[in-house]
Scaffold this active site. Structure first.
Site, PDB file in Angstrom:
ATOM      1  CB  CYS A  12      -0.903   0.009   1.238  1.00 25.54           C
ATOM      2  SG  CYS A  12      -1.830   1.557   1.421  1.00 25.54           S
TER       3      CYS A  12
ATOM      4  CB  CYS B 245      -2.049   4.731   4.269  1.00 26.20           C
ATOM      5  SG  CYS B 245      -3.509   4.003   3.492  1.00 26.20           S
ATOM      6  CB  SER B 246      -0.548   0.862   6.664  1.00 25.71           C
ATOM      7  OG  SER B 246      -1.523   1.570   7.408  1.00 25.71           O
ATOM      8  CB  CYS B 247      -4.739  -0.644   2.423  1.00 24.58           C
ATOM      9  SG  CYS B 247      -5.413   1.025   2.365  1.00 24.58           S
TER      10      CYS B 247
END
Lengths: 107, 228, 172
Positions: free
Chosen positions: B124, B127-129
């Protein structure tokens, strides 16, 4: 493009394709407050009080200096606070009084 | 495990004495402005009746219940049950629900199968999906800028840092998880595991292999000395 | 849904309709109010290919507020997909301010539609508190890595796939 235009149009989190160092595979265990923070933001998203996209936008809006200095969950909670203030769900004075009370309670 | 300590009594009292309050375990970590800020926001929203302490504790339980073991069970089932695998590749959310795993926040699960021709990996960049219902919370490196910046542009160099070197005949498919889908990689089942049970197979499957930065090796179980 | 929100949905659908009039709709899949789906007209290729999200679309995927208001025309228009699987698409080269989920590295790059997904609230608006109302179609777009990075060092069959909302896509 003017020298500052990209500061406005290119979000600080949009880093795909940039050069970067080797990947650091060290992992740190999640701190108890970080888990509580994660759970809080999940609850806020469930109720659409602060939805996931608002939280992300709030982190991006912190700007690259703050993003670089705060840890992952520090960014989350500051983002959530800013969104809650902006939506007039909380007020600055409520935050001030409550954080003061908590700091005193923990002494 | 950090369910907030429960008060040991329920009488009315001032806040000038020493005993645990919900969410305030004194010895758990040093003073943190941000930890206090989290508690302040939570208490204010509970006082306003917008959320409850109960649902917050429940959400911590849910976070604690998720781990890569769930994803590994899904993978092992897909390796041993061709019909399940077909359903999983067609609709990852529905097939995971068969195993009691539910997605959240409007996200859908897509499962990509690694083959002799294609190796898939997930990042991702924004962000941090991450497919939390099947893998739990992401590792630090997944959230840090080095992986996010480089995985899309030089996936083979990134894979090499994880010890994964694939021949050019194997195409690398990078999935940037940037919106409403979440991605789980179905790793290639290693040779020499034909006799293994579903549970033994699940024990071979690592978190990193389901993100797609490593491959599953049949020797992992032998090294760890479990279930062989 | 308040009055202003209804107006904004109507305005959006007018825009969608205008966009649709300018370009043939390759997969005019209509979702009717109440969730039943009209049979799509004959379409070259396997109509089910790459459409799992559409095939499984349920009544509850339609915003409740739209169902009770009965804006079936709006729903039908908003549910058309402007692009079909394998269509060649270019990511629009534009620069929103505030919030976006279309990273710079894919902008002005050409790929092909790999899969048609559901409709979701536009994240650029969701980021400012929009939790209901009109939605935009999401697609998975596949790129050859050489298209994204001219200096790409790796195999020629290496690919990158990413989710892109319809308002970021144009035919290429």
């Amino acid at each position: 493009m003017s020298s500052t235009e990209s500061l406005i149009t290119h979000l600080p989190n949009d880093i795909g394709g940039r050069d970067a160092d080797a990947i650091n595979m060290e992992e740190h265990p999640m701190l108890p407050w970080e888990k509580r923070c994660h759970a809080l933001l999940d609850v806020l998203a469930t109720h659409q009080i602060v939805n996931t996209e608002e939280k992300r936008r709030g982190v991006e809006g912190l700007g690259s200096e703050i993003i670089g200095k705060l840890t992952y969950y520090e960014r989350w909670i500051v983002s959530a606070v800013n969104v809650l203030l902006e939506k007039r769900i909380l007020t600055p004075d409520q935050i001030a009084n409550k954080t003061k009370e908590i700091a005193e309670r923990k002494l | 495990m950090t369910l907030p300590a429960q008060p040991s009594h329920d009488h009315d009292h001032d806040h000038d004495h020493d005993h645990p309050h919900p969410g305030v375990a004194k010895d758990e970590e040093p003073y943190s402005y941000y930890a206090n800020l989290e508690l302040a926001v939570r208490e204010l929203l509970i006082e306003a009746g917008l959320i409850t302490a109960d649902e917050h504790r429940r959400q911590i339980e849910i976070l604690d219940s998720r781990s890569p073991l769930l994803g590994a069970k899904v993978v092992a089932r897909a390796w041993t049950d061709p019909d399940f695998k077909e359903r999983l590749l067609k609709d990852g959310s529905a097939a995971s629900e068969e195993m009691g795993i539910t997605m959240y926040d409007g996200a859908h699960l897509i499962v990509h199968e690694n083959t002799d021709k294609v190796h898939n990996m997930v990042v991702c960049t924004l962000c941090s999906c991450y497919p939390r219902p099947v893998l739990g919370l992401p590792p630090d490196w997944y959230k840090n800028k080095q992986y996010r910046a480089r995985a899309v542009k030089e996936p083979r160099a990134v894979l090499k840092e994880f010890g994964t070197v694939l021949p050019d005949e194997v195409g690398i498919h990078v999935h940037d998880s940037n919106a409403n889908m979440r991605y789980l990689i179905l790793p290639l089942r290693p040779a020499g595991t034909e006799e293994m049970t579903e549970q033994e197979l699940a024990d071979l499957v690592t978190r990193d292999s389901m993100i797609g930065v490593t491959v599953v090796k049949s020797s992992l179980a032998q090294r760890n000395g479990s279930h062989v | 849904m308040d009055e202003s929100e209804i107006q904004s949905i109507n305005r959006r659908d007018v825009l969608l309709l205008a966009a649709a009039a300018g370009a043939p709709l390759s997969v005019p899949s209509l979702v009717l109010a109440g969730g039943s789906k009209a049979s799509p007209p004959a379409h070259s290729g396997d109509p089910s290919m790459g459409h799992p999200a559409i095939e499984t679309q349920r009544a509850d995927a339609i915003p409740h507020s739209m169902k009770v208001k009965g804006h079936s025309a709006e729903i039908a228009i908003a549910s058309r997909t402007a692009f079909a699987v394998n269509d060649s698409v270019r990511i629009k080269n534009k620069t929103p301010v505030g919030h976006y989920r279309t990273p710079f590295y894919v902008r002005n790059k050409t790929g092909r539609i790999e899969r048609i997904l559901d409709e979701f609230i536009n994240p650029e608006e969701e980021a400012y508190g929009k939790n209901s109302g009109s939605k935009v179609r999401l697609y998975r777009v596949s790129f050859a890595q050489q298209e994204l990075w001219p200096e790409y060092r790796g195999a020629s069959n290496d690919k990158l796939q990413i989710e892109i909302s319809e308002h970021w896509l144009e035919s290429a």
